[in-house]
Motif scaffolding. Sequence first.
Motif, mmCIF file in Angstrom:
data_model
loop_
_atom_site.group_PDB
_atom_site.id
_atom_site.type_symbol
_atom_site.label_atom_id
_atom_site.label_comp_id
_atom_site.label_asym_id
_atom_site.label_seq_id
_atom_site.Cartn_x
_atom_site.Cartn_y
_atom_site.Cartn_z
ATOM 1 N N PHE A 30 192.702 20.250 13.030
ATOM 2 C CA PHE A 30 191.489 21.196 13.373
ATOM 3 C C PHE A 30 190.333 20.345 13.810
ATOM 4 O O PHE A 30 189.967 19.296 13.124
ATOM 5 C CB PHE A 30 191.108 21.793 11.929
ATOM 6 N N ASP A 31 190.126 20.666 14.928
ATOM 7 C CA ASP A 31 188.861 19.638 15.809
ATOM 8 C C ASP A 31 187.326 20.400 15.646
ATOM 9 O O ASP A 31 186.675 20.069 16.017
ATOM 10 C CB ASP A 31 189.166 19.670 17.024
ATOM 11 N N GLY A 32 187.538 21.625 14.640
ATOM 12 C CA GLY A 32 186.126 22.147 14.451
ATOM 13 C C GLY A 32 186.141 23.547 14.888
ATOM 14 O O GLY A 32 185.414 24.310 14.117
ATOM 15 N N LEU A 33 186.679 23.705 15.979
ATOM 16 C CA LEU A 33 186.587 25.138 16.518
ATOM 17 C C LEU A 33 187.964 25.578 16.631
ATOM 18 O O LEU A 33 188.023 26.801 16.269
ATOM 19 C CB LEU A 33 186.026 24.809 18.247
ATOM 20 N N PHE A 41 197.021 19.775 21.550
ATOM 21 C CA PHE A 41 196.412 20.876 22.422
ATOM 22 C C PHE A 41 196.410 22.212 21.538
ATOM 23 O O PHE A 41 196.905 22.054 20.628
ATOM 24 C CB PHE A 41 197.515 21.152 23.670
ATOM 25 N N ALA A 42 195.366 22.944 22.194
ATOM 26 C CA ALA A 42 195.328 24.321 21.436
ATOM 27 C C ALA A 42 196.705 25.212 21.815
ATOM 28 O O ALA A 42 197.495 24.727 22.628
ATOM 29 C CB ALA A 42 194.019 25.205 22.179
ATOM 30 N N ALA A 43 196.929 26.071 21.115
ATOM 31 C CA ALA A 43 198.235 26.875 21.080
ATOM 32 C C ALA A 43 198.556 27.494 22.383
ATOM 33 O O ALA A 43 199.610 27.376 22.947
ATOM 34 C CB ALA A 43 198.286 27.816 20.013
#
Length: 188
Positions: A9-12, A25-27
């Motif tokens: 989790f990078d915060g966003l 990467f994001a999904a």
Amino acid sequence: MTGAESPFFDGLQELFPCEVCRRSFAADVLVRHGPICRKVFNKKRIPFNSLKQRLQGTDIPTVKKAPQSKPPPVKKSNWRQQHEDFINAIQAAKQCALAIKQGRPLPPPPAPTINPDYIQCPYCMRRFNETAATRHINFCKDQSSRRVFDPTQTAARLAARAQSNSLSAHLYSQPSVLKFPNLVKVQL
């Protein structure tokens, strides 16, 4: 996405690691990235040849290197003989030092050993390594063909040398006392 992947989790948003390059990467981005990453990592990369590009469009031909023939044979090591020679030289030096210390006559030096890697010249019987031997043997062969060994000439030369040596020894044997009449011996 498999169950083994652990999301970050990078915060966003949650990030998921790529199975090939392990980047996160994001999904939705990982869905596009996966096939491209597999395609790139499966290809063998061809090294860039700057010489080929530089010569492209010129009249200079490209020269390919000839494949190397089998490597030269490895010479047999004679370290054991060298080691024994070294030990013998040390022992001879110790014996000489002991003889000098005790005032005895010096022992004879150790006999020289012949290096098996050297080649003997058939004309002068000296020994050389391979490259020097090829040069020297040609030179020595040339020199020996120029010299003519006539026994009468050799005997005449030796007699002339002996006569000149005895004459020079007679001329330079003793300085004359008459040359220096004013010289007085002084003892210190």
